[in-house]
Design a protein around this motif. Sequence first.
Motif, mmCIF file in Angstrom:
data_model
loop_
_atom_site.group_PDB
_atom_site.id
_atom_site.type_symbol
_atom_site.label_atom_id
_atom_site.label_comp_id
_atom_site.label_asym_id
_atom_site.label_seq_id
_atom_site.Cartn_x
_atom_site.Cartn_y
_atom_site.Cartn_z
ATOM 1 N N GLY B 49 62.715 28.265 32.586
ATOM 2 C CA GLY B 49 63.486 28.101 33.815
ATOM 3 C C GLY B 49 62.699 28.591 35.031
ATOM 4 N N ALA B 50 63.248 28.348 36.233
ATOM 5 C CA ALA B 50 62.533 28.673 37.467
ATOM 6 C C ALA B 50 62.310 30.178 37.608
ATOM 7 C CB ALA B 50 63.296 28.126 38.668
ATOM 8 N N TYR B 51 63.338 30.967 37.342
ATOM 9 C CA TYR B 51 63.163 32.424 37.437
ATOM 10 C C TYR B 51 62.214 32.928 36.350
ATOM 11 C CZ TYR B 51 66.718 33.194 41.038
ATOM 12 O OH TYR B 51 67.410 33.201 42.213
ATOM 13 N N GLY B 52 62.288 32.317 35.185
ATOM 14 C CA GLY B 52 61.380 32.677 34.096
ATOM 15 C C GLY B 52 59.930 32.478 34.539
ATOM 16 N N ALA B 53 59.675 31.361 35.248
ATOM 17 C CA ALA B 53 58.325 31.075 35.736
ATOM 18 C C ALA B 53 57.892 32.093 36.785
ATOM 19 C CB ALA B 53 58.267 29.665 36.308
ATOM 20 N N LEU B 54 58.845 32.536 37.597
ATOM 21 C CA LEU B 54 58.506 33.532 38.635
ATOM 22 C C LEU B 54 58.154 34.871 37.984
ATOM 23 C CD1 LEU B 54 58.298 34.182 41.659
ATOM 24 C CD2 LEU B 54 60.694 34.858 41.607
ATOM 25 N N ILE B 55 58.933 35.250 36.977
ATOM 26 C CA ILE B 55 58.638 36.505 36.272
ATOM 27 C C ILE B 55 57.260 36.384 35.596
ATOM 28 C CG2 ILE B 55 59.370 38.057 34.396
ATOM 29 C CD1 ILE B 55 62.302 37.113 35.049
ATOM 30 N N ALA B 56 57.005 35.202 35.006
ATOM 31 C CA ALA B 56 55.698 34.977 34.366
ATOM 32 C C ALA B 56 54.578 35.096 35.398
ATOM 33 C CB ALA B 56 55.663 33.607 33.704
ATOM 34 N N CYS B 57 54.822 34.546 36.584
ATOM 35 C CA CYS B 57 53.821 34.596 37.664
ATOM 36 C C CYS B 57 53.464 36.047 37.978
ATOM 37 C CB CYS B 57 54.383 33.886 38.893
ATOM 38 S SG CYS B 57 53.397 34.070 40.379
ATOM 39 N N TRP B 58 54.457 36.908 38.068
ATOM 40 C CA TRP B 58 54.211 38.322 38.394
ATOM 41 C C TRP B 58 53.604 39.079 37.215
ATOM 42 C CZ3 TRP B 58 59.740 38.936 40.805
ATOM 43 C CH2 TRP B 58 59.738 38.374 42.079
ATOM 44 N N VAL B 59 54.173 38.852 36.015
ATOM 45 C CA VAL B 59 53.666 39.587 34.845
ATOM 46 C C VAL B 59 52.206 39.197 34.569
ATOM 47 C CG1 VAL B 59 53.922 39.873 32.340
ATOM 48 C CG2 VAL B 59 55.939 39.910 33.802
ATOM 49 N N ILE B 60 51.933 37.894 34.609
ATOM 50 C CA ILE B 60 50.559 37.448 34.363
ATOM 51 C C ILE B 60 49.662 37.862 35.543
ATOM 52 C CG2 ILE B 60 49.085 35.446 33.916
ATOM 53 C CD1 ILE B 60 50.843 36.149 31.554
ATOM 54 N N GLY B 61 50.249 37.934 36.737
ATOM 55 C CA GLY B 61 49.503 38.456 37.890
ATOM 56 C C GLY B 61 49.032 39.877 37.624
ATOM 57 N N SER B 232 23.724 40.828 46.089
ATOM 58 C CA SER B 232 24.089 42.195 45.740
ATOM 59 C C SER B 232 25.318 42.140 44.832
ATOM 60 C CB SER B 232 24.405 42.998 47.005
ATOM 61 O OG SER B 232 25.084 44.180 46.645
ATOM 62 N N ALA B 233 25.073 42.202 43.535
ATOM 63 C CA ALA B 233 26.183 42.064 42.579
ATOM 64 C C ALA B 233 27.198 43.188 42.739
ATOM 65 C CB ALA B 233 25.643 42.055 41.153
ATOM 66 N N ALA B 234 26.723 44.397 43.000
ATOM 67 C CA ALA B 234 27.631 45.537 43.101
ATOM 68 C C ALA B 234 28.627 45.360 44.243
ATOM 69 C CB ALA B 234 26.828 46.816 43.296
ATOM 70 N N ARG B 235 28.223 44.627 45.283
ATOM 71 C CA ARG B 235 29.117 44.419 46.428
ATOM 72 C C ARG B 235 29.869 43.078 46.299
ATOM 73 N NH1 ARG B 235 27.757 41.670 51.074
ATOM 74 N NH2 ARG B 235 29.178 41.980 52.816
ATOM 75 N N SER B 236 29.131 42.043 45.942
ATOM 76 C CA SER B 236 29.702 40.688 45.965
ATOM 77 C C SER B 236 30.756 40.449 44.887
ATOM 78 C CB SER B 236 28.592 39.643 45.795
ATOM 79 O OG SER B 236 27.673 39.746 46.832
ATOM 80 N N ILE B 237 30.513 40.955 43.679
ATOM 81 C CA ILE B 237 31.429 40.638 42.573
ATOM 82 C C ILE B 237 32.809 41.277 42.799
ATOM 83 C CG2 ILE B 237 31.815 40.790 40.068
ATOM 84 C CD1 ILE B 237 29.637 38.792 40.742
ATOM 85 N N PRO B 238 32.887 42.603 43.054
ATOM 86 C CA PRO B 238 34.228 43.167 43.298
ATOM 87 C C PRO B 238 34.914 42.534 44.508
ATOM 88 C CG PRO B 238 32.640 44.917 42.919
ATOM 89 C CD PRO B 238 31.861 43.651 43.050
ATOM 90 N N LEU B 239 34.145 42.302 45.588
ATOM 91 C CA LEU B 239 34.727 41.735 46.811
ATOM 92 C C LEU B 239 35.257 40.316 46.567
ATOM 93 C CD1 LEU B 239 34.786 43.273 49.480
ATOM 94 C CD2 LEU B 239 32.846 41.919 50.259
ATOM 95 N N GLY B 240 34.421 39.485 45.945
ATOM 96 C CA GLY B 240 34.805 38.096 45.671
ATOM 97 C C GLY B 240 35.955 38.011 44.680
ATOM 98 N N THR B 241 35.930 38.872 43.649
ATOM 99 C CA THR B 241 36.960 38.804 42.595
ATOM 100 C C THR B 241 38.304 39.307 43.114
ATOM 101 O OG1 THR B 241 35.214 39.259 40.985
ATOM 102 C CG2 THR B 241 37.471 39.438 40.205
ATOM 103 N N MET B 242 38.306 40.466 43.750
ATOM 104 C CA MET B 242 39.578 41.008 44.247
ATOM 105 C C MET B 242 40.134 40.130 45.376
ATOM 106 S SD MET B 242 40.136 43.433 42.211
ATOM 107 C CE MET B 242 41.037 44.891 42.516
ATOM 108 N N GLY B 243 39.247 39.619 46.239
ATOM 109 C CA GLY B 243 39.682 38.682 47.295
ATOM 110 C C GLY B 243 40.279 37.430 46.668
ATOM 111 N N GLY B 244 39.658 36.962 45.599
ATOM 112 C CA GLY B 244 40.158 35.778 44.889
ATOM 113 C C GLY B 244 41.533 36.025 44.301
ATOM 114 N N MET B 245 41.725 37.193 43.704
ATOM 115 C CA MET B 245 43.039 37.526 43.119
ATOM 116 C C MET B 245 44.120 37.525 44.194
ATOM 117 S SD MET B 245 43.741 37.687 40.034
ATOM 118 C CE MET B 245 45.391 38.352 40.031
#
Lengths: 127, 464
Positions: B49-61, B232-245
């Motif tokens: 259901g729609a609410y089920g999908a919303l809960i899934a969105c947050w839990v999987i988030g 610069s992997a130490a800077r780019s990876i966390p920045l790109g990944t967290m920004g992506g999330m």
Amino acid sequence: MAKRYTPKKQSGIGQFIDSIFILILVYVSLYIPLLLKSEGTEEAAAGEAAKPTWASLDVTPVVQQQWEKLGYDAEKAAGLIGSKFDYTIDPMMLLITIAVIVGYFVFMVKISDRQYREVIAEKFGEK
Amino acid sequence: MSSSAASAAGEQRISMLKVLNPFHVWALGVGIVLVGEFMGWNFSVAKGGAYGALIACWVIGLLYTCVAMIDSEVTSTVAAAGGQYTQAKHIIGPLMAFNVGLYLVMAYTMLEAADALIVGDLMKSGAEALGYAGLNTQPFVVLTIAFLAWLNYRGVFMTLTLNFVITLVAFAAILVLFIGVDPLNPGTVLKHKELLTDLPYGWIGVVASLQFGMWYYLGIEGTCQAAEETRSAARSIPLGTMGGMMTLLVAATLTWYICTGLMPWQYLGQAYTPLYDAASLLGNPVLQVLLFVGTLFAAVASANGCINDASRAWFSLGRDRFMPGWFGAIHPRYRTPYRAIIFLIPIAVSFAFTGLLDQVITFSILSGLLGYTFMSINMVKFRKKWPLDSIKRGYVHPFHPIPAIVLFVLCSAVYFATFLGYGASLLAIMAFYIAASVWFTFRRYQFVKRADQFTMPWPRPKGY
């Protein structure tokens, strides 16, 4: 320092066979569920003999309006509204599945650890 | 970690180019995933259901936030092509690394096949709208994969710059659609009050919806594959990944809000292109065209990112002789893992044409899920073998071991969700990885140089 392991050199044909083997394994596992059973399908609820109407489907006027905007009449919408998933759990299958997943990870971590000790011993020497 | 590989000649040592910045990393991660907002996530509506999908969105988030936190710490410390594969090699051991490499190759190659099928179907729908019915989709599927593979072959900078542009357009399409549904006046266009229902299957449906809730974010961890090619992997990876999330959390929430306010959940749960359908319901041709282009770009960006990631993982397996060493070559001019890119083209095409889309997608999701389970084990072992003060880390994630424990628990819940809908596929896929593990242990491992598997300049791991 631990004795250094010298790996075998693999021939071109051997490399080709290994690549093909893993592909065959993938295709087999893709087709296994088809051989066992079809899944992921919804079951249509036992339908009434009478032609469905919006009233019999128990939808509000606003919901009906949205169905119609999507190009659905009551008869066509009834197929989707009546479809239901079956979430009945087979306890035996569940236990087997849990055993397979847990067994896989335990096997993998144990064998990996054994191989890892060889790697560390070669890299850093025996302790 | 040596970033070099044998060239085609087998003598000269060359490396991949370090040309990427955090925007490219963002484009790689979000590019792979964003297609999941345009289609796929909505199958979770059918499951719970729609609410089920919303809960899934947050839990999987939450699951993916844990993934991003863990990835940011480990990848910023183990910056090499292969991402999680290379991490597994250094932290857990060869067999786990081999499995992780396979998870990555299978998850991305199968997702790429599904993306290419979407492009084909969109071309067919577009042709029908223009009055050309019955268009054959197969040439478009092959052309999409072949063109993107060629782009990947020619160089990573251009590949991910293109991904950045088309991903941005696709994301903008969602934002414009959100503005188009007049969100400040609920009830005018959006009919949440009338369309939202109780949970149709109760809480078991919510758990079942977790499986397709993965579509909201599946593939964001692919940012790690760029580690060896970032400046610069130490800077780019966390920045790109967290920004992506953060981008994906916004996109997922907006997508759910728009679609559930316009369509009955029973329709939404089986729709092929829900965001495009939402635009069609508004009757605005400009929005319709924009969402058509957005969907197309999202699918292309996803396939493009998948080729990039699958080839890096396959290349890394070859470089370490976990798979045939022939694949571990870098193009002398373009500095790309060209043999791995070419080898995976026919495989992706064949996956697309098996007619087993359900199984292919389940294989992709489950391979991703196995990889996330590995990450929770990996994180605990990483901190245990090299405590915080023993090696220099690019980033240290807070609250350890809570993210690892939460990730493990949520992964277990998604296995159960997969069991509810695709139990036979789950067992078949596990059988594949078990058979592959046995094969690696008794056949392939004899070709692997032991000490070469540890290349980080770290001290001896604690307890070994």
